[in-house]
Design a protein around this motif. Structure first.
Motif, mmCIF file in Angstrom:
data_model
loop_
_atom_site.group_PDB
_atom_site.id
_atom_site.type_symbol
_atom_site.label_atom_id
_atom_site.label_comp_id
_atom_site.label_asym_id
_atom_site.label_seq_id
_atom_site.Cartn_x
_atom_site.Cartn_y
_atom_site.Cartn_z
ATOM 1 N N ILE A 489 1.085 -0.891 0.369
ATOM 2 C CA ILE A 489 -0.028 -0.466 0.049
ATOM 3 C C ILE A 489 0.794 0.959 0.264
ATOM 4 O O ILE A 489 0.732 2.346 -0.992
ATOM 5 C CB ILE A 489 -0.786 0.194 1.424
ATOM 6 N N ARG A 490 1.780 1.728 0.747
ATOM 7 C CA ARG A 490 2.815 2.803 0.878
ATOM 8 C C ARG A 490 3.709 2.695 -0.325
ATOM 9 O O ARG A 490 3.715 3.278 -0.559
ATOM 10 C CB ARG A 490 3.854 1.913 1.929
ATOM 11 N N GLY A 493 1.290 1.913 -3.895
ATOM 12 C CA GLY A 493 -0.605 2.462 -3.973
ATOM 13 C C GLY A 493 -1.444 1.740 -4.177
ATOM 14 O O GLY A 493 -2.398 1.182 -4.754
ATOM 15 N N CYS A 494 -1.338 0.198 -3.457
ATOM 16 C CA CYS A 494 -1.878 -0.772 -3.897
ATOM 17 C C CYS A 494 -3.150 -0.696 -2.737
ATOM 18 O O CYS A 494 -2.984 -1.998 -1.340
ATOM 19 C CB CYS A 494 -1.556 -2.592 -3.639
ATOM 20 N N THR A 495 -3.918 0.039 -3.247
ATOM 21 C CA THR A 495 -4.634 0.656 -2.179
ATOM 22 C C THR A 495 -6.027 -0.708 -1.449
ATOM 23 O O THR A 495 -6.676 -0.631 -0.291
ATOM 24 C CB THR A 495 -5.534 1.831 -1.869
ATOM 25 N N ASP A 496 -6.197 -1.410 -2.199
ATOM 26 C CA ASP A 496 -7.590 -2.253 -2.779
ATOM 27 C C ASP A 496 -7.146 -3.893 -2.417
ATOM 28 O O ASP A 496 -7.894 -4.815 -3.018
ATOM 29 C CB ASP A 496 -8.673 -2.409 -3.395
#
Length: 593
Positions: A489-490, A493-496
């Motif tokens: 995620i950080r 950018g793989c938030t989902d």
């Protein structure tokens, strides 16, 4: 190998001609009708290109002359490893300092044509009366080797045709008339030679000056059934990529952009980087760079140039694609006045711009231009010039290069003989390891004879090689093993990521129970992350029959470490087509192809 011309059509009723290989062009049909019945044509393809041998410093050069024949498919001719193009000689490279500066250029023309006449002398008698040859299929034919194409960049095209470099080497257009989209009459070889003879006798020099001709004795005047001005092919590399696009279009469009070169550079940096930086890759993003920063007419002119370049690269042409090619160039001339209005250009009398008018006729005569690109000569220089020079002691290097090449050819011939007598390739047998119920591409055709069996084997191998390519390739080991979901995620950018992975696993499980680790995904779960993956994309039929290999990069930002500078993150944009996607929820799936 093809021994006769062919005609290809789009429609079953014989309409919609298709132009592809040389044997589908009009030139072969025209020459075949002038020869006796039963004669076979060997269309000779010549190419010459001066190349630099010394690196970093020095002025050592070589001027090789290559030969191939149009009976061989262009996909084979383009591969140096196939030895379908051979070296037939070196033209001396000399500064001609024994002549004055005023006459040095003309004497260079004399040297070139005398050398080419000596090299091509065996083709004169063979082209006129023919020669009996045993062909690769075992048949004995009466073959007429005729010069059909000459591949060279613009300076050497002018050298071959015997005209000044500010004139067109193919047509009669004057140097002050090259900027208009007007089709001029092609030069006639007999008329040109008569004008040269009259000028040599002191009768008249008006026509010599109006056509920009040099007072020389051209090598091509004795070649039978040869029209050198139709033989000169167009050059995709130097005329389009490095000429019309790089030297002219980029410079003009940059000058008329708001902010000039600095703004164009800033926009280039904002574009996703490409693994290569050649000009033909810059063409993919250059139109997007100009949008919003340049006059709309300038954008239309650039778009027309790019459309022309892409149409010119088609591996197969029809009447429709040739019409699009012609329309694209007409659109450029309709919008080019913007560069005059903005004070960037005063005229467009540029030979390389005028050469674009000859693409349509040349494609109809000799087939598509991908078979005559000077980029192939650049590859040949490596084997026939640069490696031989590197193996020499740099003294009388031409003699050493010829000796080195003759030894390399002897080794290759002997190795080919050994491969023929004792084949060692691990080819799949007709029975093979396939299941008996599976269709084998060899079974239906191997029994029709040895020759048909060989052709079937080649087709089968191409089918096997294409079908064996995976849709994607990953490195053997992950670049970032043990990466947590929090790091994904950080840094990526793989938030989902967790939700998308759970949906993918549920749909792929077919109602089966998932493993315990897949049921309890949390920010601390670890995964193996890769920085790159490679995709095999289906070929674009008009441009190539080869599978396209593309790379997708997902590289997070690397902080500075000791003497290593920090590197920014790089994430390629990927467009995914979801098969059978009917709602927005399926668009989040990872199952798209």
């Amino acid at each position: 190998m093809k021994y006769t011309p062919e005609k290809l059509f789009q429609n079953a009723d014989g309409t919609g001609p298709i132009f592809d290989e040389m044997w589908t062009g009009e030139w072969w049909w025209e020459r075949q009708n002038t020869l006796p019945s039963g004669a076979t044509i060997a269309p000779v393809i010549l190419s010459s290109d001066k190349t630099q041998l010394s690196r970093f410093s020095g002025d050592k050069q070589a001027w090789p002359v290559y030969l191939s024949i149009g009976n061989i498919a262009k996909t084979i001719r383009r591969q140096p490893s196939k030895h379908a193009t051979i070296l037939i000689g070196y033209i001396p490279v000399t500064k001609l300092e024994c002549f004055t500066r005023k006459t040095r250029s003309v004497e260079g023309y004399h040297v070139f044509h005398e050398c080419m006449r000596s090299i091509l002398e065996p083709l004169v008698a063979a082209g006129k009366s023919g020669i009996e040859m045993t062909c690769t299929d075992g048949g004995v034919r009466w073959v007429h080797p005729i010069v059909a194409a000459y591949v060279a960049d613009h300076p050497e095209q002018c050298l071959v045709s015997g005209c000044q470099e500010n004139f067109c080497p193919k047509c009669c257009a004057h140097s002050s008339e090259l900027g208009d989209p007007v089709y001029s009459v092609m030069k006639d070889q007999t008329v040109i030679w008569d004008a040269i003879k009259e000028a040599a006798d002191g009768v008249d020099t008006v026509e010599l000056k109006s056509l920009g001709l040099r007072l020389i004795d051209p090598f091509w005047r004795e070649l039978p059934h040869c029209d050198i001005f139709s033989c000169i092919t167009l050059d995709l590399l130097h005329q389009l990529h490095k000429g019309i696009f790089k030297d002219h279009t980029v410079a003009w469009a940059t000058a008329c952009a708001e902010g000039g070169a600095d703004e164009v550079d800033r926009r280039f940096k904002a574009m996703p980087s490409h693994p290569r930086t050649e000009h033909k890759h810059m063409e993919k993003v250059f139109l997007g760079i100009l949008c919003g920063a340049s006059d709309p007419a300038a954008v239309r002119a650039v778009r027309s140039v790019l459309n022309f370049i892409y149409y010119a690269h088609f591996h197969t042409h029809s009447d429709d694609s040739l019409a699009c090619l012609e329309h694209a160039w007409a659109a450029f001339h309709a919008n080019k006045d913007v560069f005059v209005r903005l004070g960037i250009r005063q005229h467009f009398n540029i030979p390389k711009l005028n050469s674009a008018l000859h693409y349509l006729l040349s494609i109809r005569k000799l087939g598509t231009m991908d078979g005559y690109n000077t980029e192939h000569s650049e590859w040949l220089h490596i084997d026939f010039a640069k490696r031989g020079y590197s193996a020499s002691n740099k003294r009388e290097y031409i003699k050493q290069m010829m000796l080195w090449l003759s030894r390399q050819e002897a080794v290759h011939r002997f190795q080919t003989y050994l491969d023929w007598t004792e084949p060692t390739s691990d080819l799949p047998s007709p029975a093979g390891t396939q299941d008996a119920s599976c269709d084998n591409p060899l079974d239906d055709e191997m029994d029709e004879g040895h020759q048909d069996g060989q052709q079937a084997l080649l087709r089968a191998l191409s089918i096997i090689s294409e079908s064996s390519l995976p849709s994607y390739i990953l490195p053997k080991s992950p670049s970032l093993p043990g990466t947590t979901v929090g790091q994904l995620i950080r840094d990526f950018g793989c938030t989902d990521f967790i939700r998308a992975l759970q949906d993918y696993l549920r749909k792929g499980s077919c109602s089966r129970t998932l493993p315990h680790a897949a049921q309890n995904l949390h920010p601390g779960s670890r995964f193996a992350a890769y920085k790159r993956m490679y995709l095999h994309l289906p070929p674009i039929q008009q441009l190539s029959h080869e599978v396209v290999k593309d790379v997708i990069r997902a590289i997070p930002m690397q902080p500075a470490c000791r003497l290593v500078r920090a590197s920014p993150a790089h994430f390629d944009t990927v467009l995914v087509r979801i098969s059978g996607a009917e709602d927005s929820q399926s668009a989040d799936s990872l199952d798209g192809k």
